[in-house]
Design a protein around this motif. Structure first.
Motif, PDB file in Angstrom:
ATOM      1  N   THR A 157       0.803  -1.221   0.000  1.00  0.00           N
ATOM      2  CA  THR A 157       0.000   0.000   0.000  1.00  0.00           C
ATOM      3  C   THR A 157       0.834   1.268   0.000  1.00  0.00           C
ATOM      4  O   THR A 157       0.276   2.359   0.128  1.00  0.00           O
ATOM      5  CB  THR A 157      -0.937  -0.003   1.210  1.00  0.00           C
ATOM      6  N   GLY A 158       2.165   1.162  -0.132  1.00  0.00           N
ATOM      7  CA  GLY A 158       3.005   2.351  -0.304  1.00  0.00           C
ATOM      8  C   GLY A 158       2.840   3.365   0.801  1.00  0.00           C
ATOM      9  O   GLY A 158       2.969   3.050   1.979  1.00  0.00           O
ATOM     10  N   THR A 159       2.542   4.599   0.407  1.00  0.00           N
ATOM     11  CA  THR A 159       2.393   5.679   1.384  1.00  0.00           C
ATOM     12  C   THR A 159       0.930   5.856   1.789  1.00  0.00           C
ATOM     13  O   THR A 159       0.563   6.857   2.376  1.00  0.00           O
ATOM     14  CB  THR A 159       2.880   7.019   0.799  1.00  0.00           C
ATOM     15  N   PHE A 160       0.094   4.856   1.468  1.00  0.00           N
ATOM     16  CA  PHE A 160      -1.349   5.061   1.660  1.00  0.00           C
ATOM     17  C   PHE A 160      -1.822   4.813   3.094  1.00  0.00           C
ATOM     18  O   PHE A 160      -2.922   5.187   3.458  1.00  0.00           O
ATOM     19  CB  PHE A 160      -2.153   4.189   0.680  1.00  0.00           C
ATOM     20  N   LEU A 161      -0.979   4.112   3.937  1.00  0.00           N
ATOM     21  CA  LEU A 161      -1.426   3.831   5.306  1.00  0.00           C
ATOM     22  C   LEU A 161      -1.419   5.128   6.110  1.00  0.00           C
ATOM     23  O   LEU A 161      -0.366   5.691   6.377  1.00  0.00           O
ATOM     24  CB  LEU A 161      -0.527   2.805   5.991  1.00  0.00           C
ATOM     25  N   ARG A 162      -2.606   5.597   6.479  1.00  0.00           N
ATOM     26  CA  ARG A 162      -2.770   6.861   7.210  1.00  0.00           C
ATOM     27  C   ARG A 162      -1.951   7.969   6.552  1.00  0.00           C
ATOM     28  O   ARG A 162      -1.305   8.761   7.217  1.00  0.00           O
ATOM     29  CB  ARG A 162      -2.361   6.710   8.689  1.00  0.00           C
ATOM     30  N   GLY A 163      -1.983   7.979   5.223  1.00  0.00           N
ATOM     31  CA  GLY A 163      -1.241   9.000   4.484  1.00  0.00           C
ATOM     32  C   GLY A 163      -1.805  10.384   4.776  1.00  0.00           C
ATOM     33  O   GLY A 163      -3.010  10.575   4.928  1.00  0.00           O
ATOM     34  N   MET A 164      -0.883  11.370   4.867  1.00  0.00           N
ATOM     35  CA  MET A 164      -1.290  12.746   5.173  1.00  0.00           C
ATOM     36  C   MET A 164      -0.421  13.684   4.354  1.00  0.00           C
ATOM     37  O   MET A 164       0.802  13.666   4.461  1.00  0.00           O
ATOM     38  CB  MET A 164      -1.083  12.984   6.676  1.00  0.00           C
ATOM     39  N   VAL A 165      -1.079  14.477   3.479  1.00  0.00           N
ATOM     40  CA  VAL A 165      -0.342  15.406   2.627  1.00  0.00           C
ATOM     41  C   VAL A 165      -0.224  16.756   3.314  1.00  0.00           C
ATOM     42  O   VAL A 165      -1.183  17.222   3.937  1.00  0.00           O
ATOM     43  CB  VAL A 165      -1.050  15.538   1.258  1.00  0.00           C
ATOM     44  N   HIS A 166       0.964  17.366   3.236  1.00  0.00           N
ATOM     45  CA  HIS A 166       1.180  18.687   3.847  1.00  0.00           C
ATOM     46  C   HIS A 166       1.680  19.670   2.796  1.00  0.00           C
ATOM     47  O   HIS A 166       2.654  19.412   2.108  1.00  0.00           O
ATOM     48  CB  HIS A 166       2.266  18.618   4.925  1.00  0.00           C
ATOM     49  N   ILE A 167       0.996  20.824   2.710  1.00  0.00           N
ATOM     50  CA  ILE A 167       1.506  21.943   1.901  1.00  0.00           C
ATOM     51  C   ILE A 167       1.407  23.163   2.803  1.00  0.00           C
ATOM     52  O   ILE A 167       0.301  23.614   3.113  1.00  0.00           O
ATOM     53  CB  ILE A 167       0.674  22.170   0.627  1.00  0.00           C
TER      54      ILE A 167
END
Lengths: 625, 428
Positions: A157-167
């Motif tokens: 699942t790559g970066t999808f486990l509790r993935g959180m994008v920050h900008i």
């Protein structure tokens, strides 16, 4: 309770990224029934980060995947729009093939490869749960309640486990820009008591190439004589292009410096640990304040796509700051940002919870591969996918695990590093990680691994035939070089420096001299010109390190001996008297499979190893008795 | 884990004997013996009793906390009166306490090694210190025990890891913004380490002599007073003396402390032409040992004896000087004339050599240093001649580090990567 909509499978692969594709393809080559379940099948084979494959250590991994008849090398060759062999001026052991890829061609070719497999079914859906009965995997459950029966599961699942994008100070849950995260599976893993950690990585803003002033920028063309990833590829498949090079400057750094507090990373919004070798531009400006300029590679994302990936300036600054600093860079004065850069935080599973087949020790039948194991990079993911896919297939049919060792492959180095030491930052392959790198070369990946692939049955007839022909030619060439010898006078006549009073030397010996290439051998014996050019080159590469290989072979023999000293699963380290508590804790966490792995645990001492050895010896004898 | 105990002082009758305990149950054992656990590191007088309440002795008891003791474990020392019976009674009592067992030889030190309190060279230093008989041996052992060799090795390692990192950065990060020409710095680092290794290896002979003793051979014609001189030096009749020429046949050794240096004086057969088979063998042996000795005292009757080639540092003295009444340099074992001068000369000559002692004290150290020097020279050759690819130079340095590491600890690729990441800005 659940209605069964699908057939039952032997192996279910969760995720369609680089690890997932390779795992599904590998399991399919082993002849079992495979399902690949992904949120959006149209995104199978997407390159989420930079549009390139390979590099140092990474190119080695791709070659090894290819030697096992994996798919990444062939697809990367098809999609390659600029090929470069790195370290051309150094020896072949540290040369790594790299290529810019056309994202669209890559994705389409990967999907086409998978479509060819008759025993592979692609299912759209989100896996919400994994079902085990009496310790045995029986099915996965999709978010819509569908039950898919299977004997083994590979989670990628790559970066999808509790993935959180920050900008900047904006953050929202996402697996990558534009995709939802997999939080249910993350919760499921937490329930299983798996050791989870948090990492982060970042991307740069994507630029519109039509708004870049290319005319004033340095151009970086590809090699005239491209080096491919696959041993089966002989020519480029598409038009070749150049990359551009530009640099940040004092003004860029000032803008970044003035806005550091607005960066997600420096504003305290991120707890995950990022990779040291891939720092954000904020990190570069802060940690290496004395440098007033950093290189930026402008990499095209595709032939009919204007998007440019500016490699070297990943960031989590707010969009307005990204725009300001990008436009301070030469050639980018009027550039338009197509998609802002962002940082992404995600959960990973401590890979020390896995064994050498990438199976969770706590749950037989459940395999993990790729970024979920704390690695970074497409190539590292694909190599793990290969290992997990092969082993999931083996598990499904009750066959013995297939493992790779440090002395014969980079794949082995990586799996061993991950499972015995865990990760402190996203793990990337380097050639310096491989203590046997003089023998683990990109050029001989097929010689090292294709025989294993043939033995386990994951290699196609086409590859087997090509490999057999190459090996025959190499062995004929080697015999011819071994069979003839020359006097010092003859040798000097061919322009090779030797001492005049030395004895006769074979052509093979001479080829192992520094500065001797095959052309000097041809001067001695022109008849060798009937050896094909690629075989001549390969003989030279094999001969070059032969003197050092003796030493490495001795070390490898010691390693093999230590690898053969297996430590039983569930061995009670707490009972060893004389072992410090700190080491006991480390051993309990890593649960090394062999003395060789135990020796690589940080802080391990020779004295502690001898204690361990004394304890496992009697156990082994009891077993034999 | 077991708690171990043993008599730490020498066997036999003495004023005080020390029994040491180490392991998790060490303090419980003290509580059982003394009825209390004295405060850590405070020498406390305690009545030591066995389980039936009978008093064994009144002893000084010292306790050490975990992490602050020789072994790194919870431990204690009991200093009791050093009679065989008292010690035996205490050891029997200890043996009855569950979880305690008699230590194996060297087990306290092994635990200290395993718990990281000592490295391998420090263990060797400790063994040498315990064996030290003279002042120079004590100082040398203490230098090794205090970790001087470990620290030196660490500084070599640091330089070599830096050198590897510099080369690796040009390999693994070839497509990045990193310095291209790292060769000058790498060569300088390797030259420094090589020179330092050469220096330590050169000092090995002296250090080995300090550890094992210098040899000083007394040679000369028959009946010149060699054996009498040896006996005077020894202060006892080590060699048979007589007026008959050729009395001494074999080499006779006397070990002494000369100004803190361990010195073995060798009395040898008198040198002359002879038809006697046994005497002839003795003379051959005398010449051979004299040639191997660190220093030779040549007693003469005025002429150079047969079979001896003089060396610059030979000490030439008139033998039986009391009989000739000569004022020149001479010595007489019989009257003691010139003996002090002889010892002063030997002490001065050997002290000068001892001053060159390096950190390599054991043959194991010398071998490690010599072989790492050899591979580093190969790396230097590759870099200076530029005729072999960089990865081969790295391979040599890696080998050197592995060899040096066997002296004290382990190497790790992470060390190299740490150095790379802290020195260079990477990531495009």
């Amino acid at each position: 309770m659940f209605h069964v909509k699908h057939d039952s499978f032997d192996v279910v692969v969760v995720g369609g990224g680089h690890a997932g594709c390779e795992a599904a393809h590998a399991a399919s080559r082993m002849g079992v029934r495979v399902a690949l379940i992904t949120l959006d099948p149209a995104k199978i084979g997407v390159m989420s980060c930079n549009p390139a494959i390979g590099g140092l250590g990474k190119g080695h991994l791709v070659r090894e995947v290819d030697a096992m008849d994996g798919v990444m090398g062939r697809v990367a060759d098809k999609a390659g729009i600029q090929f470069r062999l790195l370290n051309r001026r150094k020896g072949p052991a540290v040369q790594g093939p790299r290529a810019q890829s056309d994202r669209k061609i890559y994705r389409e070719s990967m999907q086409a490869e998978l479509a060819l497999l008759s025993n592979l079914t692609v299912i759209a859906g989100e896996v919400a749960d994994i079902v085990a009965e009496k310790g045995t995997i029986t099915a996965v459950v999709l978010a819509d309640g569908t039950n898919v029966a299977t004997r083994a599961v590979v989670v990628t699942t790559g970066t999808f486990l509790r993935g959180m994008v920050h900008i900047g100070d904006v953050s929202y849950p996402a697996g990558r820009m534009g995709d939802d995260p997999s939080n249910r599976l993350a919760a499921r893993f937490a329930d299983m008591g798996l050791p989870l950690g948090r990492l982060k990585t970042g991307t740069p803003p994507r630029l519109d190439g039509r708004t870049i002033n290319w005319d004033i920028l340095e151009e970086q063309p590809g090699d005239d004589d491209p080096t491919f990833f696959s041993f089966l590829t002989s020519k480029t498949d598409t038009r070749q292009v150049s990359c551009g090079i530009t640099h940040t400057n004092a003004r860029t750094h000032q803008i970044i410096h003035d806005n550091l507090g607005r960066s997600a990373m420096y504003g305290g919004h991120i707890e995950g640990i990022g990779p040291r070798y891939c720092p954000s531009i904020e990190d570069k400006v802060v940690r290496f304040a004395e440098k007033d300029s950093h290189q930026v590679f402008l990499e095209p994302e595709g032939l009919d796509d204007p998007t440019i990936y500016p490699n070297g300036i990943s960031t989590s600054l707010p969009v307005d700051v990204q725009e300001a600093y990008v436009r301070s860079i030469l050639g980018l004065e009027n550039v338009a940002i197509l998609q802002p850069g962002y940082a992404i935080e995600y959960d990973y599973v401590d890979p020390q919870a896995l064994n050498l087949s990438l199976q969770l020790r706590a749950q037989p039948g459940l395999f993990l591969a790729g970024q979920i194991n704390g690695t970074t990079g497409y190539e590292e993911a694909a190599a793990q996918g290969l290992v997990a896919g092969l082993n999931a297939a083996q598990h499904a049919v009750g066959a013995a695990p297939i493992t790779f060792n440090r002395s014969s492959s980079y794949i082995g180095v990586m799996i061993d590093d991950l499972t015995s030491r865990g990760v402190a930052e996203p793990y990337r392959m380097f050639t310096s990680r491989a203590e046997f790198r003089l023998s683990l070369r990109a050029d001989n990946a097929d010689q090292r691994l294709t025989p294993l692939g043939q033995e386990i049955g994951c290699v196609s007839g086409i590859r087997s035939d090509a490999f057999g022909a190459k090996m025959d030619a190499l062995s004929r060439g080697r015999s011819a070089l071994d069979a003839e010898s020359w006097t010092p006078r003859e040798i000097m006549g061919a322009g090779i420096k030797v001492s005049a009073d030395g004895g006769r030397r074979t052509s093979w010996d001479l080829l192992s001299f520094p500065n001797v290439t095959f052309s000097e051998i041809l001067a001695l014996n022109p008849a060798h010109s009937d050896i094909p050019r690629d075989i001549q080159d390969q003989l030279w590469r094999d001969a070059l390190y032969s003197k050092y290989l003796d030493r490495q072979e001795r070390d490898a023999a010691i390693l093999k001996r230590d690898e053969a000293l297996l430590i039983p699963e569930g061995f009670a380290y707490d009972d060893i008297s004389g072992l410090s508590n700190e080491l006991k804790q480390k051993l309990n966490r890593a649960r090394p499979a062999s003395m060789a792995q135990a020796a690589r645990i940080e802080g391990m001492t020779p004295a502690a190893l001898s204690l361990l050895l004394v304890r496992i010896r009697p156990l082994r004898q009891e077993k034999l008795a | 884990m077991d708690t171990i105990y043993a008599l730490a002082s020498a066997q036999g009758k003495a004023g005080v004997a020390v029994v040491r305990l180490s392991g998790p149950a060490a303090h419980d054992a003290i509580l059982r013996l003394c009825g209390r656990i004295p405060p850590m590191r405070h020498a406390t007088l305690c009545r030591v009793s066995s389980d039936d309440g009978s008093v064994i002795d009144t002893a000084l008891v010292l306790t050490f906390a975990k992490g602050a003791s020789f072994t790194g474990e919870t431990s204690a020392e009991i200093q009791l009166h050093g009679s065989r019976a008292t010690v035996a009674a205490l050891l029997v009592t200890l043996s009855k306490i569950p979880g305690l067992r008699l230590a194996e030889p060297g087990e306290f030190t092994r635990r200290a090694l395993e718990n990281g309190r000592l490295d391998l060279t420090e263990v060797e230093g400790l063994a040498d210190l315990i064996d030290a008989e003279t002042e120079a041996q004590r100082l040398q052992a203490l230098r090794v025990l205090s970790g001087a060799l470990g620290k030196k090795t660490e500084s070599w390692r640091t330089s070599l890891i830096r050198a590897m990192a510099l080369l690796e950065v040009t390999i693994d990060f070839a497509d990045e913004d990193v310095p291209v020409d790292v060769t000058p710095e790498v060569i300088a680092l390797l030259r420094d380490v090589t020179a330092s290794l050469v220096q330590e290896v050169a000092g090995f002979a002296a250090a080995e002599r300090i550890r094992d003793g210098f040899e000083v051979a007394i040679v000369g014609p028959p009946n010149i007073g060699k054996s009498t001189l040896l006996n005077t030096l020894a202060g006892r009749d080590a060699a048979i003396t007589s007026d008959v020429a050729g009395t001494t046949r074999d080499v006779i050794e006397v070990r002494m402390d000369v100004g803190g240096l361990p010195v073995t004086f060798l009395d040898t057969a008198g040198l002359r032409k002879t038809d006697d088979l046994v005497e002839g063998l003795g003379i051959e042996r005398a010449i051979a040992r004299a040639n191997q000795a660190d220093l030779r005292v040549i007693l003469t009757d005025g002429s150079v004896p047969d079979g001896v080639t003089l060396l610059d540092d030979d000490l030439i003295l008139r033998g039986k000087v009391d009989l000739v009444g000569d004022d020149g340099p001479g010595v007489s074992g019989k009257t003691g004339q010139g003996v002090t001068g002889l010892l002063n000369h030997v002490c001065a000559a050997l002290s000068q050599r001892a001053a060159g002692a390096g950190l390599a004290v054991h043959e194991r150290h010398r071998q490690a240093m010599t072989s790492s020097k050899a591979v580093l020279e190969s790396a230097l050759d590759a870099l200076e001649m530029g005729n072999r690819p960089t990865e081969l130079a790295v391979e040599d340095i890696r080998q050197a580090v592995a060899i040096l590491d066997a002296l004290v600890g382990r190497i790790d690729v992470e060390n190299v990567l740490d150095e790379i990441f802290s020195s260079f800005c990477l990531g495009k």
